[in-house]
Scaffold this active site. Sequence first.
Site, PDB file in Angstrom:
ATOM      1  N   HIS A 142      -4.126   0.999   7.491  1.00 44.24           N
ATOM      2  CA  HIS A 142      -2.778   1.578   7.593  1.00 44.24           C
ATOM      3  C   HIS A 142      -2.669   2.822   6.702  1.00 44.24           C
ATOM      4  CE1 HIS A 142       1.827   0.950   7.544  1.00 44.24           C
ATOM      5  NE2 HIS A 142       1.615   1.902   6.665  1.00 44.24           N
ATOM      6  N   GLU A 143      -3.168   2.715   5.457  1.00 44.96           N
ATOM      7  CA  GLU A 143      -3.043   3.841   4.516  1.00 44.96           C
ATOM      8  C   GLU A 143      -3.973   4.993   4.888  1.00 44.96           C
ATOM      9  OE1 GLU A 143      -0.479   3.733   2.807  1.00 44.96           O
ATOM     10  OE2 GLU A 143      -0.124   1.580   2.992  1.00 44.96           O
ATOM     11  N   CYS A 169       6.323  -0.089   7.017  1.00 39.75           N
ATOM     12  CA  CYS A 169       5.890   1.126   6.320  1.00 39.75           C
ATOM     13  C   CYS A 169       7.024   1.607   5.428  1.00 39.75           C
ATOM     14  CB  CYS A 169       5.527   2.196   7.346  1.00 39.75           C
ATOM     15  SG  CYS A 169       4.962   3.717   6.574  1.00 39.75           S
ATOM     16  N   LEU A 170       6.699   1.909   4.159  1.00 35.72           N
ATOM     17  CA  LEU A 170       7.740   2.339   3.223  1.00 35.72           C
ATOM     18  C   LEU A 170       8.385   3.653   3.658  1.00 35.72           C
ATOM     19  CD1 LEU A 170       5.970   1.461  -0.158  1.00 35.72           C
ATOM     20  CD2 LEU A 170       7.755   0.165   1.027  1.00 35.72           C
ATOM     21  N   HIS A 201      -2.326   7.101   7.306  1.00 37.07           N
ATOM     22  CA  HIS A 201      -1.404   8.060   6.676  1.00 37.07           C
ATOM     23  C   HIS A 201      -2.126   9.348   6.293  1.00 37.07           C
ATOM     24  CE1 HIS A 201       2.528   6.244   6.287  1.00 37.07           C
ATOM     25  NE2 HIS A 201       2.035   5.118   5.808  1.00 37.07           N
ATOM     26  N   GLY A 220       0.821  -1.202   0.000  1.00 32.98           N
ATOM     27  CA  GLY A 220       0.000   0.000   0.000  1.00 32.98           C
ATOM     28  C   GLY A 220       0.854   1.249   0.000  1.00 32.98           C
ATOM     29  N   GLN A 246       2.842   9.995   1.042  1.00 35.04           N
ATOM     30  CA  GLN A 246       4.158   9.341   1.078  1.00 35.04           C
ATOM     31  C   GLN A 246       5.010   9.666  -0.150  1.00 35.04           C
ATOM     32  OE1 GLN A 246       2.370   5.286   2.165  1.00 35.04           O
ATOM     33  NE2 GLN A 246       4.372   5.225   3.153  1.00 35.04           N
TER      34      GLN A 246
HETATM   35 NI    NI Z   1       2.944   3.222   5.715  1.00 34.32          NI
END
Ligand code: NI
Length: 191
Positions: free
Chosen positions: A155-156, A113-114, A159, A65, A70
Site C-alpha cells: 500500500h505504501e 488510507c489516512l 503511494h 503505515g 502523505q
Molecule cells: Ni494510504
Amino acid sequence: MYAATRPIDRLDAVAYLSRMAKLPIVTLPDPILRQVSAPVERVDDDLRRLIEDMFETMYAAPGVGLAAVQVGIPRRLLVVDAAEEGEERRPLALINPEILWLSDEKRVYEEGCLSIPDVRVEIERPARVRVRFLDKEGVQQELEASGLLATAIQHEIDHLNGRLIIDFLSRLKRDMIVRKFKKQAKGGVAA
Ligand code: NI
C-alpha cells in the site's frame, strides 16, 4: 485546509518541519498524492528526524503505515508498524524500497488510507513480498513480509508511485469519491 502556499517539494523545509512532532497529513484531492516520489539521496540526521515525526504522525492518526508524500514530501520513504493492538511496537522505516518478489498466493484485506478518510476498499494483493531498502542508518536490508505487514508495505509503495486505494475501484466509484472530497475541500467542511 489544503495549504495553497505549499511548495512542490518540501524536502528543504524538513529542518523547519521537524521541530513539530506531528505533521499535517495531505488528503484527497491534493494533486501531490498523484506525484511519483523521487529517490532519497542522503540518509542523514534531517531524514532521521523526518522518520521520527512520520512515526509520531502515524501512531497518532492512528495508522499502520505512512508514506513521506502523505506529509507533503514526495521522496521514496515510508514507515510501517503492523503490530496488533496490545503488542509491542515494531516500527520499520524503508528508504528507497524496491520490490524483489511477490508471491503468487493472494490475500484480500479491507484497506483504509489516512489520505482518504472514511473510505475502505477491499483489495486483493500478493500475500507475501520481499523488499530491498535502506534502513535509517543507510544500510541496505532485505525483508520478507507476510500478512498485514505485506499488505501495508505494498500500500505504501503504491503511494510512492502515486497510486491510491481508490484506483482499485471501478472508474464510476472512484470518480464519485474524488468528487465528494473536492466538494469538501471547496466548502472547507471537515466531514
Ligand atoms: Ni494510504
